[in-house]
Scaffold this active site. Sequence first.
Site, PDB file in Angstrom:
ATOM      1  N   ASP A   1       0.841  -1.188   0.000  1.00 42.54           N
ATOM      2  CA  ASP A   1       0.000   0.000   0.000  1.00 42.54           C
ATOM      3  C   ASP A   1       0.887   1.252   0.000  1.00 42.54           C
ATOM      4  OD1 ASP A   1      -2.678   1.202   0.379  1.00 42.54           O
ATOM      5  OD2 ASP A   1      -1.825   1.874   2.285  1.00 42.54           O
TER       6      ASP A   1
ATOM      7  N   LYS B   1       4.422   4.552  -3.236  1.00 46.21           N
ATOM      8  CA  LYS B   1       5.003   5.816  -3.702  1.00 46.21           C
ATOM      9  C   LYS B   1       5.358   6.735  -2.531  1.00 46.21           C
ATOM     10  CE  LYS B   1       3.510   9.537  -6.792  1.00 46.21           C
ATOM     11  NZ  LYS B   1       2.386   9.987  -7.651  1.00 46.21           N
ATOM     12  N   HIS B   2       4.793   6.450  -1.357  1.00 43.45           N
ATOM     13  CA  HIS B   2       4.981   7.354  -0.219  1.00 43.45           C
ATOM     14  C   HIS B   2       6.077   6.904   0.745  1.00 43.45           C
ATOM     15  CE1 HIS B   2       1.686   9.936  -1.432  1.00 43.45           C
ATOM     16  NE2 HIS B   2       1.087   8.833  -1.821  1.00 43.45           N
TER      17      HIS B   2
ATOM     18  N   GLU C   1       1.676  -0.030  -4.905  1.00 43.13           N
ATOM     19  CA  GLU C   1       0.688   0.970  -5.339  1.00 43.13           C
ATOM     20  C   GLU C   1       1.382   2.288  -5.682  1.00 43.13           C
ATOM     21  OE1 GLU C   1      -3.306   3.275  -3.720  1.00 43.13           O
ATOM     22  OE2 GLU C   1      -1.743   2.689  -2.317  1.00 43.13           O
TER      23      GLU C   1
ATOM     24  N   ASP D   1     -10.286   1.941  -4.132  1.00 47.19           N
ATOM     25  CA  ASP D   1     -10.062   3.387  -4.043  1.00 47.19           C
ATOM     26  C   ASP D   1     -10.705   4.153  -5.198  1.00 47.19           C
ATOM     27  OD1 ASP D   1      -8.504   3.308  -1.714  1.00 47.19           O
ATOM     28  OD2 ASP D   1      -6.689   2.846  -2.858  1.00 47.19           O
TER      29      ASP D   1
END
Length: 552
Positions: free
Chosen positions: A234, A237-238, A258, A325
């Site tokens: 999950d 990218k962060h 993701e 989402d």
Amino acid sequence: MAPHFRPVAIFNVLVLITLSLASVSLAATAEQWKSRSIYQVMVDRFARTDLSTTAACTLWEFCNGTWKGLINKLDYIQDMGFTAIQISPVVENMEADTSVGTAYHGYWSVNDYAVNPHFGTEDDLKRLSDELHKRGMYLMVDVVVNNMAAAFNNTSPPPVDYTKFYPFNDAKYFHKYCNVTEWENPVNYQDCWLYPYGVALADLATEKPVVQQMMNTWIKELVSNYSIDGIRIDAAKHVNDEFLPSFVGASGVFAFGEVVTGITNDQCRYQNLGLLPGMPNYLEWFSLTAAFNGNGMDTLETARVNSNTGCNDSLALGTFLENHDTERFAAAVPDMTLAKNGMTYVILNDGIPTVYQGQEQHLNGNSTPFNREPIWKTGYDTTAPLYKLTATLNKLRNTAIAMSSEYATTISDTLFVDVNHLCLRKGPQGSQIVFCINNRSSKGPTYELNIGGGFAPGDSVVEVLSCTTVTASDQGDIAIFMDKGEPKVFFLAEALKSTGLCQTTAPEPVAPGGDSGGGGGGAAAARCLLGFCWPGSRGLRALPEHQEHMKQ
Ligand SMILES: *[C@@H]1O[C@H](CO)[C@@H](O)[C@H](O)[C@H]1NC(C)=O
Ligand SMILES: *[C@@H]1O[C@H](CO)[C@@H](O)[C@H](O)[C@H]1NC(C)=O
Ligand SMILES: *[C@@H]1O[C@H](CO)[C@@H](O)[C@H](O)[C@H]1NC(C)=O
Ligand SMILES: *[C@@H]1O[C@H](CO)[C@@H](O)[C@H](O)[C@H]1NC(C)=O
Ligand SMILES: *[C@@H]1O[C@H](CO)[C@@H](O)[C@H](O)[C@H]1NC(C)=O
Ligand SMILES: *[C@@H]1O[C@H](CO)[C@@H](O)[C@H](O)[C@H]1NC(C)=O
């Protein structure tokens, strides 16, 4: 706008494909996943232990789906031809009921070393894994690595009690509070905290060696304890880039990370730099949904070419139309026939088909949590049109894969593309699947579309969705009867015999001639490679606008 393709670009494309095939052959687990087809389960919303189909619930609270319920409903998934499932995160979450609801979705971790008691026990999760493996199916588990969660009342900075977390039970494992505000700036969106209202997502300092090491130890144990076959990461990218390959390596299994973006390099860099083996294909998703909502199929073909040429291994990307989402397809586009075309693309495209629970029931929630309705309210209807379509297409794809391992490891050829149609051929001669999707909708006209599909003259070919037979012409081309916007899917009659599909067939109807279809109708059969098209009889010629070319 029609895309432009020049011969020099095609050369590069071929080189890239050759290289990617050479490099991926080392990653055995990614290779195994490529021939799978994934059904995404939101555990709280799939099946309850009591198997109730009438239990009502508030969509931002628990609806009480469980792993036991899921085990009892695996037939519903397997009968649709899926060979893997992806499930909600499995660890213990915060219990608080906040202004944005409870942690029914599983993304608000507090203890990575305990399973989520709402979903069941450790033994239930082990049994789920066992039951899947007995069926020859794979288990993919969603994992949260970017943050831990705590309820708060929108005060800044959020007052987080770190001792409530395990094993990250101290502020030293986290970034200092700041609110993500700059979505184009990696330092900001990776180091600041996401979602700062109702729930504080305390951002783990994944760049610290101690955090990386604790995460690696955890994922290695989790995969081993529950015999997990793949993970979805999950919010990949962060977290910082360097965290990802180390974490995936420690897991020892295939991963989808993701990465939400419509920009080719923003997606592909994760594969090309070796950060992630696979991602859900958001790049294509933007164009896929748009192609049925006011944009043309040529836009989808452009995204397809971009992902095939931009990413080293586009076959390890997940093709999807919906997830937990996104808005559901039917929320914006209610037409059932367009949904069928979308589903056909998801299952037969290059890459790993990924279908979100409820898509096969044409559910139409438009945003979170309305796109997360309990599927039991549909009564698990196995006669629903999209359920039946998915079952047929997965069966066909599974058959093509069983006939040749090349199916899942070769990028398809584009046979025809214009604003309304996209026709692809996937798999080697003898077990190829040839299909055309279109965006004409159930109101579409009747016309004939001629395409080449790599068939031999006189081959008997079955359109498997209508169970009609067509004979390949002297050039090996097939004349497709287009009607009411239905997708069309062809397989050699001989090869179809073993599947039990279309045991009796009728001849394919003959459409009135002409080009009322708005492209391709009546013209010489088209051939294309990676978006570059030319008429069958004339060989390769460089023309800037394939659209013009097709109409001659
Ligand atoms: C779910 O289970 C909890 C008990 O764990 C119960 O309080 C709640 O009413 C249940 N919700 C539904 C929708 O059944
Ligand atoms: C937020 O405010 C509500 C209402 O005053 C209270 O019940 C709740 O405990 C507060 N939550 C936190 C995390 O402070
Ligand atoms: C986070 O930033 C948004 C604006 O981007 C603001 O509305 C919100 O109040 C901020 N939240 C906190 C907790 O700082
Ligand atoms: C895996 O199982 C072992 C043995 O029961 C246990 O000590 C460990 O905490 C488990 N790890 C995880 C991540 O569940
Ligand atoms: C992806 O392909 C490029 C170009 O061939 C190559 O330099 C790079 O090493 C590849 N990346 C991986 C992870 O294989
Ligand atoms: C199909 O594509 C055409 C051409 O771009 C577009 O005008 C039309 O609106 C699309 N159809 C649907 C249902 O989106």
